[in-house]
Write an enzyme that holds these catalytic residues in place. Structure first.
Site, short mmCIF file in Angstrom:
data_model
loop_
_atom_site.label_atom_id
_atom_site.label_comp_id
_atom_site.label_asym_id
_atom_site.label_seq_id
_atom_site.Cartn_x
_atom_site.Cartn_y
_atom_site.Cartn_z
N TYR A 155 0.86 -1.19 0.00
CA TYR A 155 0.00 0.00 0.00
C TYR A 155 0.89 1.24 0.00
O TYR A 155 1.85 1.32 0.77
CB TYR A 155 -0.89 -0.01 1.24
N ASP A 255 9.28 3.10 -0.29
CA ASP A 255 8.20 3.72 0.49
C ASP A 255 8.45 3.36 1.95
O ASP A 255 8.03 2.31 2.44
CB ASP A 255 6.84 3.21 0.02
N LYS A 283 4.31 9.45 8.72
CA LYS A 283 4.14 8.90 10.07
C LYS A 283 5.18 9.44 11.06
O LYS A 283 5.07 10.58 11.48
CB LYS A 283 4.09 7.37 9.98
C1 LIG Z 1 0.47 4.87 5.80
C2 LIG Z 1 1.19 4.58 4.55
C3 LIG Z 1 1.06 5.39 3.41
C4 LIG Z 1 0.09 6.53 3.34
O1 LIG Z 1 0.36 7.53 4.25
P1 LIG Z 1 -0.83 8.55 4.65
O2 LIG Z 1 -0.16 9.54 5.55
O3 LIG Z 1 -1.87 7.71 5.32
O4 LIG Z 1 -1.32 9.16 3.39
C5 LIG Z 1 1.86 5.12 2.33
N1 LIG Z 1 2.72 4.09 2.34
C6 LIG Z 1 2.86 3.28 3.40
C7 LIG Z 1 3.86 2.17 3.35
C8 LIG Z 1 2.09 3.48 4.53
O5 LIG Z 1 2.21 2.64 5.58
#
Ligand SMILES: *Cc1c(COP(=O)(O)O)cnc(C)c1O
Length: 444
Positions: A155, A255, A283
């Site tokens: 994701y 990511d 995060k």
């Molecule tokens: C949480 C997450 C996202 C998206 O981040 P948001 O701040 O919720 O838009 C993208 N990539 C990974 C791996 C994530 O865990």
């Protein structure tokens, strides 16, 4: 004599959820909060301190969500609270550069080794912008490079072209080599067609797709440790195949929105020996306030506007309160790198405790754990990709989750998510958690 106070007949969380559903779709502002896959009413949280949440009914929970990742120091950490309070005295947003942006960029580049970083306001913006940059940068000499490649069950936020085979419950079938359909309504298949898909932890599959279509691919984006299909840990062979991606001229985009500053100060890439061209963060980098970022070497980052031709902007980007929270959080982590060893010890003990308890209860359980990330899959056998994770007994997980919640432990309300341990969790909390888990296993 006064009459005994009448107890509210409906818990506050339930009343709030009723009201919320009338004015917010599903009553929540992000879907997994709705408890849809485990049933029951989501708890409305009134406050949070250290490793604990207190709900609107005054009930306390030991928290293993950590706001889905940011709260690695625990909730309401004094250093973060005081930094935000201090920043607040100076105003909340300027729409002009401020010193805290420079300080956080200096800290992030020093910790991670990238040359330059651009701040945005969420992980979604970070990945979306990094892929635009990758297309702009590789496309400067090669217009054929319009595709990106991602992995099944990873994701990367909710940008249109990334909602393809995107994590739990959103899976579809690939038709031709790497091509797949969108996993959300409202995404035209034309957008999804620009996103190729490969299997995670399949180095031969990745090599094949890079050999056959590498000349058309601008970027390969991946979760260096997957959290969004439950925890999946990459094999050494897969890490090597990822590091080979750039031989085809595509950029490797890590990511690290979930893993950055969590699995080590240098994220999963530092821990596993990955060599990405671009990193995406979110995060933890905002310490509980809305921050995302992407970064890499100067040659690539200077393709971003205003110096380069790739446009990307944000009204609240680099917001001073958010920068203050990020600075305080990363500052604490850099000051006390022992935190990572403590998190690993605690989380490994949690994992082996859960394995033992499930074994005693005669229940199949596979625990994937690395650093402070852990998923307990209700199934037998190893879990290395989304297909294997999808075999889990989600009904059993749902019951176990509810039993934990009534026992005062707030686990992630989905089988296909990671839980997060924070630096505020103590050995006493670990004992409390394992005894609640034992009780929960006994109810299955
Ligand atoms: C949480 C997450 C996202 C998206 O981040 P948001 O701040 O919720 O838009 C993208 N990539 C990974 C791996 C994530 O865990």
């Amino acid at each position: 004599m006064t009459a005994a106070p009448t107890l509210p007949s409906v818990p506050v969380s339930e009343a709030l959820f009723e009201r919320a559903q009338k004015v917010i779709p599903g009553g929540v502002n992000s879907p997994v909060r709705a408890f849809k896959s485990v049933g029951g009413t989501p708890r409305f949280i009134a406050r949070a301190d250290g490793p604990r949440l207190t709900d609107a009914d005054g009930k306390q929970y030991l928290d293993y969500i950590g706001s889905w990742g940011p709260m690695i120091l625990g909730h309401n950490h004094p250093a973060v609270r005081e930094a935000v309070a201090a920043a607040l005295q100076d105003g909340t947003s300027f729409g002009a550069p401020n010193e805290r942006e420079v300080l956080l960029a200096e800290l992030v580049t020093r910790i991670t080794g990238v040359d330059k970083v651009r701040f945005v306001s969420s992980g979604t913006e970070a990945t979306m912008s990094a892929l635009r940059l990758a297309r702009g940068f590789t496309g400067r000499s090669d217009a054929a490079r319009k595709y990106t490649l991602k992995f099944r069950g990873n994701y990367h936020g909710h940008a249109d072209a990334l909602l393809v085979e995107a994590g739990s419950g959103l899976m579809t079938n690939a038709d031709q080599l790497g091509q797949a359909a969108p996993s959300s309504a409202g995404v035209p298949p034309e957008y999804a067609s620009l996103t190729l898909v490969a299997d995670y932890n399949d180095p031969a599959g990745l090599d094949t797709i890079m050999r056959e279509r590498g000349h058309e691919i601008a970027a390969v984006i991946f979760e260096p440790v997957v959290g969004n299909a439950g925890v999946l840990i990459p094999s050494a062979d897969f890490v090597a195949a990822l590091n080979r991606v750039r031989e085809s001229g595509a950029l490797l985009v890590a990511d690290e929105v979930m893993t950055g500053f969590r699995l080590s100060l240098r994220g999963a890439s530092g821990l596993l020996g990955l060599k990405p061209d671009l990193y995406c963060w979110g995060k933890i980098i905002g310490g509980g306030l809305p921050v995302g970022a992407y970064g890499g070497r100067t040659e690539i980052m200077d393709f971003v506007s205003p110096v380069g031709p790739v446009y990307q902007a944000g009204t609240l980007s680099g917001n001073p309160l958010a920068m203050a929270a990020g600075l305080a959080t990363l500052g604490e982590l850099e000051r006390d790198p022992e935190i990572y060893q403590r998190l690993e010890r605690y989380t490994a003990a949690l994992g082996s405790g859960l394995r033992d308890l499930a074994g005693q209860a005669g229940l199949p359980l596979t625990v994937n754990q690395i650093g402070s990330m852990l998923t307990a899959f209700f199934l037998e056998g190893e879990v290395r990709d989304y297909g294997q994770a999808a075999r889990a007994d989600t009904a059993a997980f749902g019951k176990w989750f509810q039993a934990l919640l009534s026992g005062g432990v707030y686990w992630a309300p989905s089988q296909f998510e990671s839980i997060f341990v924070s630096a505020a969790h103590t050995p006493t909390d670990l004992d409390f958690t394992l005894s609640a888990a034992q009780h929960a296993f006994a109810q299955l």
